[in-house]
Scaffold this active site. Structure first.
Site, short mmCIF file in Angstrom:
data_model
loop_
_atom_site.label_atom_id
_atom_site.label_comp_id
_atom_site.label_asym_id
_atom_site.label_seq_id
_atom_site.Cartn_x
_atom_site.Cartn_y
_atom_site.Cartn_z
N HIS A 160 1.78 4.51 -2.95
CA HIS A 160 1.92 5.96 -2.77
C HIS A 160 3.29 6.40 -3.28
O HIS A 160 3.42 7.39 -3.98
CB HIS A 160 1.83 6.34 -1.28
CG HIS A 160 0.44 6.24 -0.71
ND1 HIS A 160 -0.63 6.91 -1.23
CD2 HIS A 160 -0.03 5.57 0.37
CE1 HIS A 160 -1.71 6.65 -0.50
NE2 HIS A 160 -1.38 5.83 0.48
N HIS B 276 0.84 -1.21 0.00
CA HIS B 276 0.00 0.00 0.00
C HIS B 276 0.88 1.26 0.00
O HIS B 276 0.68 2.16 -0.81
CB HIS B 276 -0.92 -0.04 1.24
CG HIS B 276 -1.78 1.17 1.40
ND1 HIS B 276 -3.16 1.11 1.34
CD2 HIS B 276 -1.47 2.47 1.65
CE1 HIS B 276 -3.65 2.33 1.52
NE2 HIS B 276 -2.65 3.17 1.73
N GLU B 277 1.86 1.28 0.89
CA GLU B 277 2.72 2.46 0.98
C GLU B 277 3.60 2.60 -0.26
O GLU B 277 3.88 3.72 -0.69
CB GLU B 277 3.60 2.40 2.24
CG GLU B 277 2.83 2.34 3.56
CD GLU B 277 1.70 3.36 3.69
OE1 GLU B 277 1.86 4.49 3.19
OE2 GLU B 277 0.66 3.02 4.27
ZN LIG Z 1 -2.48 5.21 2.09
#
Ligand SMILES: [Zn+2]
Ligand SMILES: [Zn+2]
Length: 161
Positions: free
Chosen positions: A71, A67-68
């Protein structure tokens, strides 16, 4: 798992799932509470909540890292990388990252006070949450007088001997 292990893991996942290197810093931030992880736009670092590993295990940790990294890679590619964007949703789905961090486990139960009483005749012991009126109550076994002994701290009622 140390910060160094985490760093290596993030680098591995980045190459394996995104086909691009992770060239910034990843570390465990012990001050994160409910957040699973955080990507810092200012220095491109990734912070991971250590409880994701200790409470939820490796699979959750990897899901949070992915998830990170979504980003991270979107931001470095010049995109906003915000949760609501189509690019973020598509990349997250592609790599199998977690949409949300699991809720942290409930706080550890707190110990409470228990009062220890002992029968003066048969020496049977009683733990009670409340103080007893030893002038009124007698031993359930021999009807002897009860005597308060001490206060004990425990989560659940201690075992009488
Ligand atoms: Zn996030
Ligand atoms: Zn007794």
């Amino acid at each position: 798992m140390t910060d160094q292990d985490l760093q290596r893991l993030v680098e591995q996942i980045s190459l394996a799932s995104f086909g691009k290197p992770f060239t910034h810093r990843a570390w465990f931030n012990y001050r994160l509470r409910t957040t699973g992880g955080r990507y810092q736009l200012t220095d491109h670092s990734i912070e991971i909540n250590p409880r994701m590993l200790s409470e939820h295990g490796q699979a959750t940790l990897v899901g949070i890292i992915k998830h990170e990294l979504c980003h991270y890679h979107l931001h470095l590619a010049g995109q906003s990388g915000q949760h609501r964007t189509a690019a973020f949703k598509a990349l997250l789905k592609q790599v199998g990252g977690l949409r949300y961090a699991p809720a942290p486990q409930t706080a550890a139960p707190k110990p409470r006070r228990w009062q220890l009483y002992e029968c003066t005749r048969c020496h049977y012991q009683y733990y009670r949450a409340r103080r007893l009126n030893v002038n009124k109550l007698v031993c359930g076994r021999c009807r002897g007088r009860l005597k308060w002994q001490r206060t004990v701290m425990a989560v659940t009622r201690p075992q009488a001997n």
